[in-house]
Design a protein around this motif. Structure first.
Motif, short mmCIF file in Angstrom:
data_model
loop_
_atom_site.label_atom_id
_atom_site.label_comp_id
_atom_site.label_asym_id
_atom_site.label_seq_id
_atom_site.Cartn_x
_atom_site.Cartn_y
_atom_site.Cartn_z
N CYS A 271 0.85 -1.19 0.00
CA CYS A 271 0.00 0.00 0.00
C CYS A 271 0.89 1.24 0.00
O CYS A 271 2.01 1.22 0.49
N TRP A 272 0.35 2.30 -0.56
CA TRP A 272 1.10 3.56 -0.60
C TRP A 272 1.46 4.01 0.81
O TRP A 272 0.70 3.81 1.77
N ASP A 273 2.60 4.63 0.91
CA ASP A 273 3.03 5.24 2.17
C ASP A 273 3.58 6.62 1.84
O ASP A 273 3.65 7.01 0.68
N SER A 274 3.96 7.36 2.85
CA SER A 274 4.47 8.71 2.63
C SER A 274 5.64 9.00 3.55
O SER A 274 5.57 8.73 4.76
N CYS A 275 6.68 9.57 2.99
CA CYS A 275 7.84 9.96 3.80
C CYS A 275 7.50 11.10 4.74
O CYS A 275 8.30 11.46 5.61
N MET A 276 6.30 11.69 4.59
CA MET A 276 5.89 12.78 5.46
C MET A 276 5.25 12.28 6.75
O MET A 276 4.96 13.07 7.65
N PHE A 277 5.03 10.97 6.86
CA PHE A 277 4.38 10.40 8.04
C PHE A 277 5.41 10.05 9.10
O PHE A 277 6.51 9.57 8.80
N SER A 278 5.02 10.23 10.37
CA SER A 278 5.96 10.01 11.47
C SER A 278 6.35 8.55 11.64
O SER A 278 7.40 8.25 12.20
N ASP A 279 5.52 7.61 11.14
CA ASP A 279 5.87 6.20 11.28
C ASP A 279 6.46 5.61 10.00
O ASP A 279 6.63 4.40 9.89
N PHE A 280 6.80 6.45 9.04
CA PHE A 280 7.40 5.96 7.81
C PHE A 280 8.80 5.42 8.11
O PHE A 280 9.57 6.05 8.83
N THR A 281 9.13 4.27 7.54
CA THR A 281 10.40 3.55 7.79
C THR A 281 10.60 3.20 9.26
O THR A 281 11.73 3.06 9.72
N LEU A 282 9.50 3.04 9.99
CA LEU A 282 9.59 2.66 11.40
C LEU A 282 10.18 1.25 11.49
O LEU A 282 9.70 0.32 10.86
N MET A 283 11.23 1.12 12.28
CA MET A 283 11.90 -0.17 12.45
C MET A 283 11.91 -0.56 13.92
O MET A 283 11.45 0.20 14.77
N ALA A 284 12.44 -1.71 14.22
CA ALA A 284 12.42 -2.23 15.58
C ALA A 284 13.08 -1.26 16.56
O ALA A 284 12.62 -1.09 17.69
N HIS A 285 14.14 -0.63 16.12
CA HIS A 285 14.87 0.27 17.02
C HIS A 285 14.28 1.69 17.04
O HIS A 285 14.71 2.54 17.83
N GLY A 286 13.30 1.95 16.17
CA GLY A 286 12.71 3.28 16.13
C GLY A 286 12.69 3.83 14.72
O GLY A 286 12.79 3.09 13.74
N ASN A 287 12.56 5.14 14.59
CA ASN A 287 12.48 5.81 13.30
C ASN A 287 13.74 6.64 13.07
O ASN A 287 14.13 7.43 13.93
N PRO A 288 14.41 6.48 11.91
CA PRO A 288 15.64 7.25 11.67
C PRO A 288 15.40 8.74 11.45
O PRO A 288 16.34 9.53 11.57
N ARG A 289 14.17 9.12 11.12
CA ARG A 289 13.85 10.54 10.96
C ARG A 289 12.76 10.89 11.96
O ARG A 289 11.57 10.64 11.72
N THR A 290 13.14 11.49 13.04
CA THR A 290 12.23 11.69 14.17
C THR A 290 11.54 13.05 14.19
O THR A 290 10.60 13.24 14.95
#
Length: 344
Positions: A271-290
């Motif tokens: 499904c589409w996602d957006s780099c503008m969302f706070s949970d985009f690229t959310l990984m186990a250790h957290g999000n690289p862009r906070t």
């Protein structure tokens, strides 16, 4: 070059529909967007651009990859095939046609996305020149000439008032043209002279657009200097992180893969996602862009710097202007180019 009278459009739609799924700008309740044509639908080719780009036909907003179910301790899986039916996408504006080639650079490079490839191969794109570009258009800033055939289209067409001029550009375009031989006529010298005048008129209109002077090449320069520009902080403060710009954009291609758990059965889907969302690229250790600044910067650095650096200078924007129209706080790529590119 061929032509067809607009009075024969009903017959044209029915002939195409005999061999393909036909998608066109359909008007319903005052809103125009690409949809499946059925007899009786109102096709609107006058509106310069639809609210949402037609990229969803080759890169759907949601697409199932895999279905699975359990029976006791047994697990069975079914791989879902991609697009199976051939289709025609009629009335695509040149900027949107070019956007398909920019998505190709992402999905058709190794490793090739087979679902995207299948949808791309099944489609025939008929582009339609923009007789009246809108004030929010700035496609010429990205080298797109709306009056002449552009990459991404199998057939180029021009609205001449009472008729449509029709010129195949690819083998797929010629194949469709051959199937419509009974309804298409040969364009005359007078038709081609009229086309030249129309093209000149469109060029003049484009030059007078308010955003005609936007220059994305201002973003060329030292990567670290661009990345560290102080203006990112100020610009990003207005951004709501709503993602509206990414969902109407014809070139945004971020997506997520998720599993739907239905108990004893389920699906894996993209499904589409957006780099503008706070949970985009959310990984186990957290999000690289906070921070919103980091997310805002990522969107525009990708379109204006990272993508062209990896694709022979091509920008990941076609100047369609949808983000300008849709942003609730009037923060868009033009302002970013003028601010970050104008001064660091």
């Amino acid at each position: 070059m061929k032509k067809i009278a607009k009075s024969n459009f009903g017959q044209l739609w029915r002939l195409i529909d005999q061999n393909y799924e036909l998608f066109a700008p359909i008007e319903k309740e005052g809103k125009v967007d690409f949809g499946l044509w059925q007899d009786g639908e109102q096709v609107n080719l006058e509106l310069t651009k639809t609210k949402v780009s037609p990229k969803g036909f080759i890169f759907p907003q949601s697409e199932t990859y895999l279905k699975f179910k359990t029976q006791g301790k047994k697990l069975s899986m079914e791989v879902v095939s991609g697009k199976t039916d051939e289709y025609v996408l009629f009335g695509v504006r040149p900027c949107d046609a070019v956007s398909f080639t920019l998505l190709d650079n992402v999905f058709l490079k190794e490793p090739v996305d087979k679902f995207y490839q299948e949808r791309r191969n099944k489609g025939i794109i008929v582009s339609l020149a923009c007789n009246n570009p809108e004030e929010t258009c700035f496609c010429s800033s990205f080298g797109i000439e709306t009056h002449v055939p552009q990459k991404g289209a199998d057939i180029a067409a021009w609205d001449m008032g009472e008729t449509i001029l029709w010129q195949p550009q690819t083998e797929k375009g010629q194949m469709l043209t051959d199937k419509l031989a009974d309804i298409l006529e040969i364009a005359t010298e007078q038709d081609q002279a009229g086309l030249k005048k129309l093209q000149e008129s469109i060029q003049d209109k484009v030059k007078e657009l308010p955003l005609a002077s936007v220059d994305p090449k201002k973003m060329a320069g030292d990567l670290k200097e661009l990345f560290d520009a102080e203006s990112w902080e100020e610009l990003s403060k207005r951004c709501l992180g709503c993602g509206s710009c990414t969902y109407v954009c014809p070139t945004c291609h971020c997506y997520d893969i998720q599993d739907f758990d239905g108990g004893k059965c389920g699906e894996r889907f993209r499904c589409w996602d957006s780099c503008m969302f706070s949970d985009f690229t959310l990984m186990a250790h957290g999000n690289p862009r906070t921070t919103q600044k980091e997310r805002f910067r990522q969107r525009f650095m990708h379109k204006l710097v990272y993508y062209p650096n990896n694709n022979e200078g091509a920008f990941a924007c076609v100047g369609c202007g949808r983000c300008i129209e849709r942003c609730p706080v009037n923060m868009d790529i033009v302002k970013v180019i003028n601010r970050i590119g104008g001064k660091r």
